[in-house]
Design an enzyme around this catalytic site. Structure first.
Site, PDB file in Angstrom:
ATOM      1  N   GLY A 256       0.849  -1.197   0.000  1.00 32.29           N
ATOM      2  CA  GLY A 256       0.000   0.000   0.000  1.00 32.29           C
ATOM      3  C   GLY A 256       0.875   1.233   0.000  1.00 32.29           C
ATOM      4  O   GLY A 256       2.014   1.200  -0.476  1.00 32.29           O
ATOM      5  N   SER A 257       0.356   2.312   0.545  1.00 31.62           N
ATOM      6  CA  SER A 257       1.068   3.591   0.454  1.00 31.62           C
ATOM      7  C   SER A 257       2.227   3.667   1.449  1.00 31.62           C
ATOM      8  O   SER A 257       2.245   2.963   2.464  1.00 31.62           O
ATOM      9  CB  SER A 257       0.090   4.737   0.729  1.00 31.62           C
ATOM     10  OG  SER A 257      -0.377   4.630   2.055  1.00 31.62           O
ATOM     11  N   THR A 258       3.154   4.548   1.167  1.00 34.27           N
ATOM     12  CA  THR A 258       4.312   4.736   2.049  1.00 34.27           C
ATOM     13  C   THR A 258       3.864   5.217   3.424  1.00 34.27           C
ATOM     14  O   THR A 258       4.361   4.743   4.455  1.00 34.27           O
ATOM     15  CB  THR A 258       5.291   5.740   1.402  1.00 34.27           C
ATOM     16  OG1 THR A 258       5.737   5.162   0.162  1.00 34.27           O
ATOM     17  CG2 THR A 258       6.497   6.008   2.278  1.00 34.27           C
ATOM     18  N   THR A 259       2.888   6.126   3.472  1.00 39.48           N
ATOM     19  CA  THR A 259       2.429   6.657   4.765  1.00 39.48           C
ATOM     20  C   THR A 259       1.884   5.539   5.643  1.00 39.48           C
ATOM     21  O   THR A 259       2.187   5.461   6.836  1.00 39.48           O
ATOM     22  CB  THR A 259       1.308   7.698   4.519  1.00 39.48           C
ATOM     23  OG1 THR A 259       1.734   8.558   3.490  1.00 39.48           O
ATOM     24  CG2 THR A 259       0.997   8.483   5.762  1.00 39.48           C
ATOM     25  N   THR A 260       1.065   4.652   5.077  1.00 42.73           N
ATOM     26  CA  THR A 260       0.520   3.547   5.877  1.00 42.73           C
ATOM     27  C   THR A 260       1.643   2.584   6.261  1.00 42.73           C
ATOM     28  O   THR A 260       1.663   2.070   7.376  1.00 42.73           O
ATOM     29  CB  THR A 260      -0.597   2.818   5.103  1.00 42.73           C
ATOM     30  OG1 THR A 260      -1.563   3.784   4.687  1.00 42.73           O
ATOM     31  CG2 THR A 260      -1.277   1.776   5.966  1.00 42.73           C
ATOM     32  N   GLY A 261       2.583   2.368   5.358  1.00 42.48           N
ATOM     33  CA  GLY A 261       3.723   1.497   5.673  1.00 42.48           C
ATOM     34  C   GLY A 261       4.495   2.020   6.885  1.00 42.48           C
ATOM     35  O   GLY A 261       4.915   1.249   7.751  1.00 42.48           O
TER      36      GLY A 261
ATOM     37  N   CYS B  53       1.347  -0.203  -8.963  1.00 40.25           N
ATOM     38  CA  CYS B  53       2.475   0.319  -8.195  1.00 40.25           C
ATOM     39  C   CYS B  53       3.679   0.547  -9.097  1.00 40.25           C
ATOM     40  O   CYS B  53       4.247   1.627  -9.131  1.00 40.25           O
ATOM     41  CB  CYS B  53       2.819  -0.631  -7.067  1.00 40.25           C
ATOM     42  SG  CYS B  53       3.049  -2.320  -7.598  1.00 40.25           S
TER      43      CYS B  53
ATOM     44  N   GLU C  78       5.781  -3.336   0.685  1.00 39.03           N
ATOM     45  CA  GLU C  78       5.770  -2.978  -0.750  1.00 39.03           C
ATOM     46  C   GLU C  78       4.973  -1.697  -0.861  1.00 39.03           C
ATOM     47  O   GLU C  78       3.745  -1.705  -0.748  1.00 39.03           O
ATOM     48  CB  GLU C  78       5.094  -4.094  -1.570  1.00 39.03           C
ATOM     49  CG  GLU C  78       5.833  -5.412  -1.577  1.00 39.03           C
ATOM     50  CD  GLU C  78       7.096  -5.404  -2.428  1.00 39.03           C
ATOM     51  OE1 GLU C  78       7.431  -4.362  -3.033  1.00 39.03           O
ATOM     52  OE2 GLU C  78       7.768  -6.448  -2.476  1.00 39.03           O
TER      53      GLU C  78
HETATM   54  P1  NAD Z   1      -3.294   2.498   1.593  1.00 35.24           P
HETATM   55  O1  NAD Z   1      -1.983   2.582   2.272  1.00 35.24           O
HETATM   56  O2  NAD Z   1      -4.233   3.643   1.720  1.00 35.24           O
HETATM   57  O3  NAD Z   1      -4.107   1.215   2.110  1.00 35.24           O
HETATM   58  C1  NAD Z   1      -3.561  -0.076   2.035  1.00 35.24           C
HETATM   59  C2  NAD Z   1      -4.145  -0.937   3.148  1.00 35.24           C
HETATM   60  O4  NAD Z   1      -3.719  -0.466   4.422  1.00 35.24           O
HETATM   61  C3  NAD Z   1      -5.662  -0.960   3.200  1.00 35.24           C
HETATM   62  O5  NAD Z   1      -6.075  -2.289   3.419  1.00 35.24           O
HETATM   63  C4  NAD Z   1      -5.973  -0.087   4.404  1.00 35.24           C
HETATM   64  O6  NAD Z   1      -7.192  -0.390   5.027  1.00 35.24           O
HETATM   65  C5  NAD Z   1      -4.815  -0.430   5.313  1.00 35.24           C
HETATM   66  N1  NAD Z   1      -4.538   0.557   6.373  1.00 35.24           N
HETATM   67  C6  NAD Z   1      -4.861   1.872   6.408  1.00 35.24           C
HETATM   68  N2  NAD Z   1      -4.391   2.443   7.563  1.00 35.24           N
HETATM   69  C7  NAD Z   1      -3.760   1.451   8.239  1.00 35.24           C
HETATM   70  C8  NAD Z   1      -3.046   1.406   9.473  1.00 35.24           C
HETATM   71  N3  NAD Z   1      -2.886   2.496  10.252  1.00 35.24           N
HETATM   72  N4  NAD Z   1      -2.500   0.229   9.859  1.00 35.24           N
HETATM   73  C9  NAD Z   1      -2.616  -0.872   9.088  1.00 35.24           C
HETATM   74  N5  NAD Z   1      -3.289  -0.891   7.917  1.00 35.24           N
HETATM   75  C10 NAD Z   1      -3.847   0.265   7.492  1.00 35.24           C
HETATM   76  O7  NAD Z   1      -2.949   2.191   0.067  1.00 35.24           O
HETATM   77  P2  NAD Z   1      -3.974   2.072  -1.169  1.00 35.24           P
HETATM   78  O8  NAD Z   1      -4.490   3.446  -1.485  1.00 35.24           O
HETATM   79  O9  NAD Z   1      -4.932   0.973  -0.930  1.00 35.24           O
HETATM   80  O10 NAD Z   1      -3.003   1.595  -2.346  1.00 35.24           O
HETATM   81  C11 NAD Z   1      -2.347   2.472  -3.203  1.00 35.24           C
HETATM   82  C12 NAD Z   1      -0.872   2.579  -2.865  1.00 35.24           C
HETATM   83  O11 NAD Z   1      -0.301   1.270  -2.789  1.00 35.24           O
HETATM   84  C13 NAD Z   1      -0.061   3.300  -3.920  1.00 35.24           C
HETATM   85  O12 NAD Z   1       0.874   4.172  -3.301  1.00 35.24           O
HETATM   86  C14 NAD Z   1       0.694   2.187  -4.643  1.00 35.24           C
HETATM   87  O13 NAD Z   1       1.886   2.598  -5.249  1.00 35.24           O
HETATM   88  C15 NAD Z   1       0.918   1.227  -3.519  1.00 35.24           C
HETATM   89  N6  NAD Z   1       1.138  -0.134  -4.028  1.00 35.24           N
HETATM   90  C16 NAD Z   1       2.390  -0.676  -3.921  1.00 35.24           C
HETATM   91  C17 NAD Z   1       2.642  -1.945  -4.446  1.00 35.24           C
HETATM   92  C18 NAD Z   1       4.000  -2.567  -4.362  1.00 35.24           C
HETATM   93  O14 NAD Z   1       4.129  -3.762  -4.642  1.00 35.24           O
HETATM   94  N7  NAD Z   1       5.040  -1.839  -3.981  1.00 35.24           N
HETATM   95  C19 NAD Z   1       1.598  -2.654  -5.060  1.00 35.24           C
HETATM   96  C20 NAD Z   1       0.334  -2.071  -5.147  1.00 35.24           C
HETATM   97  C21 NAD Z   1       0.119  -0.811  -4.616  1.00 35.24           C
END
Ligand code: NAD
Length: 471
Positions: free
Chosen positions: A223-228, A279, A245
């Site tokens: 998911g996003s860098t901020t959530t990571g 991504c 990722e």
């Molecule tokens: P996101 O970070 O908003 O959400 C991803 C997941 O995290 C969701 O299931 C969400 O409910 C969960 N989440 C939210 N807050 C959380 C917290 N505090 N603790 C734990 N989990 C939490 O990302 P998104 O908008 O769903 O996806 C888009 C992003 O993902 C883009 O930046 C994209 O580049 C990235 N992405 C990366 C890869 C990769 O392999 N590197 C693959 C696909 C997408």
């Protein structure tokens, strides 16, 4: 063997709950189904079951678990069209092109590849001083948190190696695409032992509950860098193992020797796969002045001619954005570029179907490196094309951002392309393609695009505990 879950209607019936949270098709606003929303106590219950089930699952031999993964792949194959139909409705991605059917096929491929990898014990020392053997044992329970863009495929990327290595898995799908992941799990659970694979649909609070849970040993997050970053903080208390990722903003550098007619289509799909919501898609393109106008026109023509529309219609290969927030991010970035003087070659004006989150395939030229459409991950169907006079400058621009997931070099000269590739800072650099992943080839980001690797034998190692026995 599975017989019942082979139509999307049956699958949706199996997972939908009457008093659940409604999920709508992003292409037309139609209700698809209602999802369960988990509570924190549901996470506790799932983790307790996963921990208990791990004892017998972890005790199976690798060959026995591989057999289960092949049965899981068979189940996906039997339900592939039903799964693709759900993806087409919930994500909005068209059935054809590198989209819904392609994603269902990738789920099967990744399950089979993980079943077939071999990870043997390694004898490190065997001499008069004694013996030392390195082996890989299960971690325990893996929590897998995913995004909405490739919900089934990314779930399989997480669950297949984890199960193969003897862990049990709890998936937390994106709140935007919970039905796709629950459908996949329903299909897989026709053949997997009970409680080995569970799903806890919910929003970010449930993701947080998973990442903080003391009985979860590893988090795989996409998911996003901020959530990571938030997950890394949550995982700190127990020193949970992490694979992250995260977001990217992949650069592609075109060299002046390309055959535009031959390569333009591949460049286009490197950027517009899954309507740009990928991504490791090409998100900013650097083109030498000598061929700039010609390539911009070629890409503009392809963008204008590529059919976009409802996911479930066979003729489309581009679809809507999955959600309104993402559509607005793309629209705002393009508008800002236009106001700064960039040329909108194709697209830009969203005139499509009011009921859906559509944004036309958009090519933006005459744009500066500092423009937000270049600097920020747009994650949608808009490609900025930056002109360069000097290759060193283009490489510097490609490398200067805080992220480094993928990158690409486009050239007819392999040697030249490899020299440029060696200078790009990214987890993967592709030559004459972009974003092509393979279950045998490790994939992961550098800098703020993440940590750890997925896929291949390296991917298996990341969901196992290395254990040395010395005697
Ligand atoms: P996101 O970070 O908003 O959400 C991803 C997941 O995290 C969701 O299931 C969400 O409910 C969960 N989440 C939210 N807050 C959380 C917290 N505090 N603790 C734990 N989990 C939490 O990302 P998104 O908008 O769903 O996806 C888009 C992003 O993902 C883009 O930046 C994209 O580049 C990235 N992405 C990366 C890869 C990769 O392999 N590197 C693959 C696909 C997408």
């Amino acid at each position: 063997m599975p017989t019942t879950l082979t139509t999307h209607e049956n699958l949706l019936d199996a997972i939908t709950v009457d008093d659940g949270h409604p999920i709508y098709d992003p292409a037309n606003g139609e209700l698809i189904g209602k999802t369960k929303m988990s509570k924190p106590q549901d996470v506790d219950a799932a983790v307790a079951k996963a921990k208990a089930a791990q004892q017998s699952w972890g005790a199976l031999s690798p060959a026995e678990r591989s057999e289960y993964l092949h049965k899981a792949a068979d189940a996906v194959k039997a339900s592939a069209e039903a799964l693709a139909q759900i993806l087409a409705r919930e994500v909005g991605k068209p059935l054809n092109g590198p989209n819904a059917r392609f994603e269902a096929g990738a789920c099967e491929a990744w399950l089979r590849a993980n079943a077939d990898f071999s990870l043997e014990d390694e004898v490190l020392v065997d001499d008069e001083s004694g013996k030392a053997v390195l082996s890989y044992v299960p971690l325990g329970v893996v929590g897998a948190i995913g995004p909405w863009n490739w919900p089934m495929m990314i779930s399989v990327w997480q669950l297949a190696p984890s199960l193969r290595m003897g862990n049990t898995v709890i998936l937390k799908p994106s709140e935007h695409t919970p039905l796709s992941v629950q459908a996949l799990v329903a299909v897989l659970n026709q053949v997997l032992p009970e409680d080995v694979l569970q799903v806890v649909p919910g929003a970010g609070d449930i993701g947080q509950a998973v990442s903080e849970h003391p009985d979860i040993d590893k988090i795989m997050f996409t998911g996003s860098t901020t959530t990571g970053q938030a997950i890394m903080r949550s995982a700190a208390a127990d020193l949970k193992r992490l694979t992250l990722e995260l977001g990217g903003n992949d650069a592609g550098i075109v060299l002046d020797d390309i055959n535009i007619e031959e390569m333009a289509e591949d460049i286009f799909w490197g950027a517009f796969i899954n309507t740009g919501q990928t991504c490791a898609a090409l998100k900013r393109l650097y083109v030498p002045a000598a061929i700039y106008d010609e390539l911009v026109q070629a890409l503009g023509k392809i963008a204008a001619e590529t059919p976009m529309g409802q996911g479930v219609s066979e003729e489309n290969v581009l679809g809507p954005l999955q959600n309104e927030a993402q559509r607005n991010i793309v629209a705002d970035l393009v508008e800002e570029a236009r106001k700064a003087g960039a040329t909108i070659v194709t697209g830009g004006n969203p005139t499509a179907d009011e009921a859906g989150y559509f944004y036309p395939a958009t090519i933006v030229a005459d744009i500066d490196q500092q423009n937000p459409l270049v600097q920020i991950e747009q994650f949608g169907p808009a490609l900025p094309i930056v002109k360069y006079d000097n290759l060193d400058q283009a490489i510097e621009w490609a490398n200067e951002l805080e992220v480094g997931l993928g990158s690409s070099v486009w050239s007819s000269d392999e040697q030249r392309a490899r020299e440029v590739a060696n200078r790009l800072i990214a987890g993967t650099t592709w030559i004459n393609k972009h974003g092509a992943v393979d279950p045998r080839v490790p994939f992961g980001g550098v800098k703020k695009s993440g940590m750890g690797l997925e896929f291949g034998v390296e991917g298996l190692k990341q969901v196992a505990q290395p254990k040395v026995t010395s005697y």
